[in-house]
Design a protein around this motif. Structure first.
Motif, PDB file in Angstrom:
ATOM      1  N   ALA A   1       0.866  -1.288   0.209  1.00 35.78           N
ATOM      2  CA  ALA A   1       0.054  -0.051  -0.572  1.00 35.78           C
ATOM      3  C   ALA A   1       0.542   1.215   0.166  1.00 35.78           C
ATOM      4  O   ALA A   1       0.491   2.982   0.104  1.00 35.78           O
ATOM      5  CB  ALA A   1      -0.729  -0.032   0.754  1.00 35.78           C
ATOM      6  N   ASN A   2       1.962   1.538  -0.647  1.00 31.83           N
ATOM      7  CA  ASN A   2       3.269   2.170  -0.686  1.00 31.83           C
ATOM      8  C   ASN A   2       4.054   2.364  -1.409  1.00 31.83           C
ATOM      9  O   ASN A   2       5.832   2.280  -1.190  1.00 31.83           O
ATOM     10  CB  ASN A   2       3.647   2.533   0.946  1.00 31.83           C
ATOM     11  CG  ASN A   2       4.374   3.890   0.870  1.00 31.83           C
ATOM     12  OD1 ASN A   2       4.348   4.580   0.298  1.00 31.83           O
ATOM     13  ND2 ASN A   2       5.854   3.724   1.711  1.00 31.83           N
ATOM     14  N   MET A   3       3.665   2.102  -2.476  1.00 28.82           N
ATOM     15  CA  MET A   3       4.885   1.263  -3.713  1.00 28.82           C
ATOM     16  C   MET A   3       5.654   2.639  -3.878  1.00 28.82           C
ATOM     17  O   MET A   3       6.757   1.898  -4.411  1.00 28.82           O
ATOM     18  CB  MET A   3       4.198   0.491  -5.012  1.00 28.82           C
ATOM     19  CG  MET A   3       3.456  -0.095  -4.863  1.00 28.82           C
ATOM     20  SD  MET A   3       3.319  -1.228  -6.633  1.00 28.82           S
ATOM     21  CE  MET A   3       2.003  -0.101  -7.353  1.00 28.82           C
TER      22      MET A   3
ATOM     23  N   TYR B   1      -0.324  -4.557  -5.078  1.00 27.35           N
ATOM     24  CA  TYR B   1       0.087  -4.622  -4.344  1.00 27.35           C
ATOM     25  C   TYR B   1       0.488  -3.386  -4.183  1.00 27.35           C
ATOM     26  O   TYR B   1       1.254  -2.494  -2.649  1.00 27.35           O
ATOM     27  CB  TYR B   1       1.658  -4.354  -5.013  1.00 27.35           C
ATOM     28  CG  TYR B   1       2.452  -5.499  -5.352  1.00 27.35           C
ATOM     29  CD1 TYR B   1       2.847  -6.515  -4.829  1.00 27.35           C
ATOM     30  CD2 TYR B   1       2.391  -5.427  -6.973  1.00 27.35           C
ATOM     31  CE1 TYR B   1       3.661  -7.674  -4.922  1.00 27.35           C
ATOM     32  CE2 TYR B   1       2.925  -7.249  -7.073  1.00 27.35           C
ATOM     33  CZ  TYR B   1       2.949  -7.454  -6.155  1.00 27.35           C
ATOM     34  OH  TYR B   1       3.678  -9.205  -6.696  1.00 27.35           O
ATOM     35  N   GLN B   2      -0.744  -2.042  -3.806  1.00 33.61           N
ATOM     36  CA  GLN B   2      -0.974  -1.112  -3.799  1.00 33.61           C
ATOM     37  C   GLN B   2      -2.856  -1.478  -3.178  1.00 33.61           C
ATOM     38  O   GLN B   2      -2.887   0.076  -2.076  1.00 33.61           O
ATOM     39  CB  GLN B   2      -1.559   0.100  -4.367  1.00 33.61           C
ATOM     40  CG  GLN B   2      -1.408   1.706  -4.385  1.00 33.61           C
ATOM     41  CD  GLN B   2      -0.269   1.995  -3.364  1.00 33.61           C
ATOM     42  OE1 GLN B   2       0.682   1.720  -3.224  1.00 33.61           O
ATOM     43  NE2 GLN B   2      -0.674   3.037  -2.475  1.00 33.61           N
ATOM     44  N   GLY B   3      -3.580  -2.233  -3.393  1.00 30.10           N
ATOM     45  CA  GLY B   3      -4.548  -1.883  -2.858  1.00 30.10           C
ATOM     46  C   GLY B   3      -5.525  -1.983  -4.230  1.00 30.10           C
ATOM     47  O   GLY B   3      -4.957  -1.033  -4.771  1.00 30.10           O
ATOM     48  N   MET B   4      -6.934  -1.731  -3.655  1.00 29.10           N
ATOM     49  CA  MET B   4      -7.774  -0.845  -4.393  1.00 29.10           C
ATOM     50  C   MET B   4      -7.602   0.307  -3.770  1.00 29.10           C
ATOM     51  O   MET B   4      -7.662   0.778  -2.709  1.00 29.10           O
ATOM     52  CB  MET B   4      -9.381  -1.581  -3.754  1.00 29.10           C
ATOM     53  CG  MET B   4      -9.265  -4.139  -3.849  1.00 29.10           C
ATOM     54  SD  MET B   4      -9.297  -3.456  -6.328  1.00 29.10           S
ATOM     55  CE  MET B   4     -11.018  -3.277  -6.904  1.00 29.10           C
ATOM     56  N   LEU B   5      -7.964   0.699  -5.564  1.00 30.13           N
ATOM     57  CA  LEU B   5      -8.062   2.380  -5.240  1.00 30.13           C
ATOM     58  C   LEU B   5      -9.699   2.816  -4.468  1.00 30.13           C
ATOM     59  O   LEU B   5     -10.251   2.477  -4.583  1.00 30.13           O
ATOM     60  CB  LEU B   5      -8.204   2.873  -6.787  1.00 30.13           C
ATOM     61  CG  LEU B   5      -8.016   4.794  -7.132  1.00 30.13           C
ATOM     62  CD1 LEU B   5      -6.667   4.997  -6.808  1.00 30.13           C
ATOM     63  CD2 LEU B   5      -8.234   4.890  -8.252  1.00 30.13           C
TER      64      LEU B   5
ATOM     65  N   ARG C   1      -9.403  15.279  -2.882  1.00 26.23           N
ATOM     66  CA  ARG C   1      -9.540  14.952  -3.910  1.00 26.23           C
ATOM     67  C   ARG C   1      -8.189  14.630  -3.592  1.00 26.23           C
ATOM     68  O   ARG C   1      -7.768  14.787  -4.313  1.00 26.23           O
ATOM     69  CB  ARG C   1      -9.606  16.572  -4.526  1.00 26.23           C
ATOM     70  CG  ARG C   1     -10.947  17.107  -4.627  1.00 26.23           C
ATOM     71  CD  ARG C   1     -10.727  19.004  -5.635  1.00 26.23           C
ATOM     72  NE  ARG C   1     -12.206  19.297  -5.451  1.00 26.23           N
ATOM     73  CZ  ARG C   1     -12.398  19.850  -6.433  1.00 26.23           C
ATOM     74  NH1 ARG C   1     -11.107  21.102  -6.720  1.00 26.23           N
ATOM     75  NH2 ARG C   1     -13.168  20.740  -6.467  1.00 26.23           N
ATOM     76  N   THR C   2      -8.056  12.938  -3.513  1.00 20.78           N
ATOM     77  CA  THR C   2      -7.187  13.069  -3.099  1.00 20.78           C
ATOM     78  C   THR C   2      -7.322  10.939  -3.330  1.00 20.78           C
ATOM     79  O   THR C   2      -8.797  10.754  -3.012  1.00 20.78           O
ATOM     80  CB  THR C   2      -6.356  13.026  -2.472  1.00 20.78           C
ATOM     81  OG1 THR C   2      -4.775  12.290  -2.994  1.00 20.78           O
ATOM     82  CG2 THR C   2      -6.875  12.734  -0.809  1.00 20.78           C
ATOM     83  N   ASP C   3      -6.176  10.317  -3.235  1.00 23.88           N
ATOM     84  CA  ASP C   3      -6.592   9.058  -3.456  1.00 23.88           C
ATOM     85  C   ASP C   3      -5.775   7.988  -2.589  1.00 23.88           C
ATOM     86  O   ASP C   3      -4.423   8.833  -2.292  1.00 23.88           O
ATOM     87  CB  ASP C   3      -7.271   8.406  -4.211  1.00 23.88           C
ATOM     88  CG  ASP C   3      -6.456   8.426  -5.285  1.00 23.88           C
ATOM     89  OD1 ASP C   3      -4.122   8.156  -5.243  1.00 23.88           O
ATOM     90  OD2 ASP C   3      -6.399   9.033  -6.519  1.00 23.88           O
ATOM     91  N   ASN C   4      -5.586   6.536  -2.222  1.00 26.94           N
ATOM     92  CA  ASN C   4      -4.855   5.880  -1.820  1.00 26.94           C
ATOM     93  C   ASN C   4      -3.560   5.413  -2.537  1.00 26.94           C
ATOM     94  O   ASN C   4      -2.912   5.215  -1.951  1.00 26.94           O
ATOM     95  CB  ASN C   4      -5.333   4.818  -0.918  1.00 26.94           C
ATOM     96  CG  ASN C   4      -5.774   4.028  -2.078  1.00 26.94           C
ATOM     97  OD1 ASN C   4      -6.955   4.467  -2.874  1.00 26.94           O
ATOM     98  ND2 ASN C   4      -5.434   2.593  -1.511  1.00 26.94           N
ATOM     99  N   TYR C   5      -3.788   6.259  -3.477  1.00 31.05           N
ATOM    100  CA  TYR C   5      -2.376   5.998  -4.765  1.00 31.05           C
ATOM    101  C   TYR C   5      -1.237   7.492  -4.474  1.00 31.05           C
ATOM    102  O   TYR C   5      -0.395   7.014  -5.409  1.00 31.05           O
ATOM    103  CB  TYR C   5      -2.739   5.578  -6.206  1.00 31.05           C
ATOM    104  CG  TYR C   5      -3.422   3.924  -6.537  1.00 31.05           C
ATOM    105  CD1 TYR C   5      -2.559   3.190  -7.198  1.00 31.05           C
ATOM    106  CD2 TYR C   5      -3.690   3.470  -5.587  1.00 31.05           C
ATOM    107  CE1 TYR C   5      -3.049   2.606  -6.846  1.00 31.05           C
ATOM    108  CE2 TYR C   5      -4.861   2.144  -5.200  1.00 31.05           C
ATOM    109  CZ  TYR C   5      -4.029   1.272  -6.362  1.00 31.05           C
ATOM    110  OH  TYR C   5      -3.806   0.462  -6.516  1.00 31.05           O
ATOM    111  N   GLU C   6      -1.585   8.180  -3.912  1.00 30.89           N
ATOM    112  CA  GLU C   6      -1.609   9.147  -4.373  1.00 30.89           C
ATOM    113  C   GLU C   6       0.589   9.275  -3.593  1.00 30.89           C
ATOM    114  O   GLU C   6       1.297   9.697  -3.985  1.00 30.89           O
ATOM    115  CB  GLU C   6      -1.354  10.492  -3.145  1.00 30.89           C
ATOM    116  CG  GLU C   6      -2.566  11.061  -4.570  1.00 30.89           C
ATOM    117  CD  GLU C   6      -2.907  12.525  -3.938  1.00 30.89           C
ATOM    118  OE1 GLU C   6      -2.066  12.526  -3.167  1.00 30.89           O
ATOM    119  OE2 GLU C   6      -3.251  13.316  -4.821  1.00 30.89           O
ATOM    120  N   ASN C   7       0.510   8.089  -2.651  1.00 36.59           N
ATOM    121  CA  ASN C   7       2.450   8.074  -2.153  1.00 36.59           C
ATOM    122  C   ASN C   7       2.770   7.135  -3.216  1.00 36.59           C
ATOM    123  O   ASN C   7       3.932   7.086  -2.797  1.00 36.59           O
ATOM    124  CB  ASN C   7       1.821   7.674  -0.763  1.00 36.59           C
ATOM    125  CG  ASN C   7       1.219   5.672  -0.771  1.00 36.59           C
ATOM    126  OD1 ASN C   7       1.017   5.681  -1.920  1.00 36.59           O
ATOM    127  ND2 ASN C   7       0.701   5.179   0.749  1.00 36.59           N
TER     128      ASN C   7
END
Length: 792
Positions: free
Chosen positions: A610-612, A685-689, A696-702
């Motif tokens: 979840a933090n690629m 590897y990052q999880g479901m979006l 205005r963000t999501d869990n992929y920004e990292n």
């Protein structure tokens, strides 16, 4: 407001001289730096090194009796084909290459000699039963050669070189045409169409082709499995309907050409799935297996990720079909059994994970499960105790026992002997003092007792087990010792020595093996393993800039355990293709593992789930700093990094996340934002979006590289092919857009009509060299040096 003035004093002649001296010293950094020798470095590109290595890697082909095998071995005069009989412990030439070359020349009205036979692989005639005749394809013709009388015949032009799968009885070939399944008799005869409802995006056995497949006119092997009785076929039907299309444009024609192909992204509501159909060859009946929906990593140009479809296996009696299912991500795997007549399915055993479930830690490895004793028992793979191990279940899904255990990992389950009650498998990290990555071969009783090491040499072993289960082929090596191949009995006893690689010509040009090292990870506790490449004319009194070659995984590790150069199947030429050549230019090149890599504990692998955007880079920085402390010749003020694909993503991340450490980065084909890369990868590897509409963000920004564009201080070179149907060039263009917005200087090369694998293109290799030589070594490279392309 009064104007403020400043008095500027003219320097005295003495001060001017001093300043000139300082400026001269600054303008010519490291004045003693020798001019890099590109011609010499080119000798150390892998494709040139391999010409100087013989018998480096052997791939056995087992014969129909399941015990004997043949292999092709390179020699100074070309290649020989060797037949091995473990029962008699003999190896003999399979045929006389000179006489066979003459026979082929007569039949083809062409000229061949023993050093240039027109094939590297073949099959024995009559589905392997006729060992006097071999069959192979060359020049779009099918050749049949008698290897006892040395005569050859040439068949008609091959229908279309369409890949096929031959039935176990050797009578039929199954193939796909116009989205449907066909069979034809071996040797010619009328074709039979078995399905009629296959259409584009909902085809039997294949997925929609992408630009690479269309341009190269390649057709994948159909995804199917014959039943042992040769009466039925299990075939995958790939459903890509509704998957959004993604475009690529070829800009080189007078009228640019648009390609569109289905490509799922993280968060898409519709992704590709796969069905299983059981087709009766005689009646043409079509039974749909009643299975839970299975997402697939099917993308343009290829079939499912499991290319050999080893996730589907028939029962010995051909009455049941066992298959794996997983959810989207995936967080569970389940084994089911389907009735071949009705398609009704019954769950047997499953496994779940908080992060992602695996059936083999090795990327591309066959899933680790085996149904034995007519379905009464199942050998199953799991990481439930934090390490990859084997378990024994009953056919009713109840756990019987844990077969293996401890702080080490099972690799691949290669054979199960249900009578002797043995499981045979590879493993890593079990032997004290040998590190966590070297592969060995073991066996254990199914009740979990009596585990035995079958390959005692302290090396990395690649194993192939005879279908009869009586012998195994073993080729082993380490980074500083060339491969040795042997045959052993299943209790580990040596039966026959086969080959030892000849590297004398490689050594004669000054080649030096990489040097292994062990350092600590970012936590100061965990051991990390790496290798260091030095110039062949290394001078310990000099300071060398460092180049970090990176491929972050997390599905693999980029640190070799076996001899390099080699044609070992685990060799990723993106990783190993030019490391020694770069070192030869005047660098220390390092490869080191990191948290997040596979093949170790579940916790180690999950470290940056979840933090690629982590990419293991903090471990690389820590490791290189330790090398600088240990070795005076390592210059920590001049550190660069490069990589391809995931390595391109990581190298750009490195220079943006650690801008004061990495001074130069070369990034090839990078997936700089995995929201623009295929769904199956990012979601695993990052999880479901998950979108946060309020913020205005999501869990992929990292993990988004372009969000760090403002951090760039050093020199960054981005390269991408504009027809890359794996990592879409949008990934690099988005990065470029952000760098421009941040007013950063960088370098960019877009390669027209190139797909993903640009890393071996000589022009790309040379531009990579130039960039590091100019910006890290501080020397002007030779202008437009031309690297010779690798042999076909």
């Amino acid at each position: 407001m009064p104007t403020r003035t400043r008095t500027v004093r003219r320097p005295s002649s003495l001060s001017r001289a001093a300043i000139a001296s300082v400026m001269l010293a600054t303008a010519v950094p490291r004045a003693a730096q020798p001019q890099p020798d590109y011609q010499r470095a080119e000798q150390f590109l892998t494709w040139n090194e391999l010409r100087l290595v013989y018998a480096d890697y052997l791939a056995p082909t087992w014969l129909k009796d399941g015990t004997r095998f043949w292999y092709r071995v390179t020699t100074p005069h070309g290649a020989d084909f060797i037949l091995v009989d473990p029962v008699t412990a003999k190896r003999t030439p399979l045929f006389d290459t000179g006489r066979l070359a003459a026979a082929i020349s007569r039949a083809a009205d062409s000229s061949y000699d023993a050093t240039r036979l027109p094939f590297t692989d073949f099959r024995f005639a009559n589905n392997g039963a006729d060992e006097q005749h071999i069959e192979f394809n060359a020049r779009r013709k099918r050749f049949t050669c008698n290897i006892t009388q040395y005569s050859c015949t040439i068949g008609d032009t091959l229908p279309s070189l369409t890949p096929y799968v031959r039935s176990p009885d050797g009578k039929w070939e199954a193939f796909v045409r116009t989205y449907n399944l066909y069979v034809r008799p071996v040797g010619g005869g009328p074709e039979t169409q078995l399905t009629a409802d296959g259409v584009y995006l909902y085809a039997y056995g294949i997925v929609a082709p992408g630009p690479s497949a269309i341009r190269n006119r390649t057709v994948p092997r159909p995804t199917l499995q014959w039943a042992p009785d040769s009466r039925k076929i299990a075939v995958a039907r790939h459903d890509q309907r509704g998957v959004e299309m993604i475009p690529l444009i070829s800009m080189t024609p007078q009228r640019p050409r648009l390609y569109q192909y289905p490509y799922s992204l993280p968060g898409d509501s519709i992704v590709a799935t796969v069905e299983i159909h059981i087709i009766d060859v005689a009646t043409r009946s079509n039974v749909l297996v009643q299975a839970p929906a299975k997402t697939t990593t099917a993308v343009a140009g290829g079939a499912a990720a499991d290319a050999g479809w080893t996730s589907v296996r028939w029962s010995d009696a051909s009455d049941r079909l066992y298959y794996l299912r997983n959810d989207r991500a995936p967080k569970f795997f389940m084994l089911l059994a389907a009735d071949a007549a009705s398609g009704r399915s019954t769950p047997i055993v499953g496994d779940t994970s908080r992060t992602y479930a695996e059936m083999n830690l090795l990327s591309g490895g066959a899933p680790n499960w085996a149904v034995i004793n007519k379905g009464a028992e199942v050998v199953w793979f799991s990481e439930r105790d934090g390490w990859a191990h084997l378990y024994l279940y009953g056919g009713d899904g109840k756990l019987k026992t844990q077969i293996t255990s401890g702080a080490w990992t099972v690799g691949t389950l290669l054979y199960v002997d249900p009578v002797g009650r043995w499981a045979y498998f590879t493993g890593r990290g079990h032997e004290p003092g040998r590190g966590p990555y070297r592969t060995h071969f073991y066996r254990s009783h199914l009740d979990g007792t009596g585990m035995e090491l079958l390959t005692p040499e302290n090396a990395d072993h690649t194993i192939s087990v005879a279908p009869s289960g009586k012998y195994f082929f073993d080729i082993y090596s380490v980074v500083d010792a060339p491969p040795v191949s042997v045959v052993r009995s299943m209790d580990g006893r040596l039966v026959l020595n086969l080959e030892k690689a000849d590297v004398s010509k490689l050594l004669a040009i000054g080649w030096r093996h990489p040097e292994p090292f062990v350092v600590k990870a970012r936590d100061g506790v965990t051991d990390l393993y790496g290798v260091m490449y030095k110039p062949s004319r290394f001078d310990s009194t000099r300071k060398y800039p460092v180049i970090d070659q990176i491929y972050p995984g997390p599905q693999t590790t980029s640190v070799p355990q076996f001899f390099v150069p080699t044609t070992h199947p685990g060799t990723n030429q993106a990783t190993f293709g030019q490391v020694q050549a770069l070192a030869e230019l005047g660098f220390i090149v390092v490869q080191v593992d990191h948290f997040g890599g596979n093949l170790r504990s579940k916790a180690f692998h999950d470290a940056w789930y979840a933090n690629m955007g982590d990419n293991g880079i903090a471990d690389h920085v820590t490791a290189i700093k330790q090398l600088g402390t240990l070795h005076r010749y390592v210059d920590l003020d001049r550190v660069g990094i490069y990589g391809h694909s995931g390595g391109g993503f990581a190298s750009t991340d490195a220079i943006l996340s650690f801008p004061d450490f990495y001074k130069v980065a070369v990034s090839l084909s990078g997936n700089h934002d995995n929201r623009s890369y295929q769904a199956a990868w990012g979601e695993k590897y990052q999880g479901m979006l998950v979108r946060d509409t309020l913020r205005r963000t999501d869990n992929y920004e990292n993990q988004v590289n372009y969000l760090k564009a403002k951090n760039l201080k050093g020199k960054l070179f981005l390269m991408h092919g504009d027809l890359d149907d794996n990592v879409h060039p949008a990934n690099t263009i988005q990065m470029v857009n952000a760098l421009i917005a941040a007013n950063k200087s960088f370098d960019l090369l877009i390669l027209p009509d190139r797909a993903h694998a640009i890393h071996q293109e000589p022009y790309v290799v040379r531009r990579t060299w130039d960039y590091f030589v100019r910006n890290l070594l501080g020397v002007e490279p030779p202008r437009d040096y031309e690297i010779t392309a690798p042999p076909p």
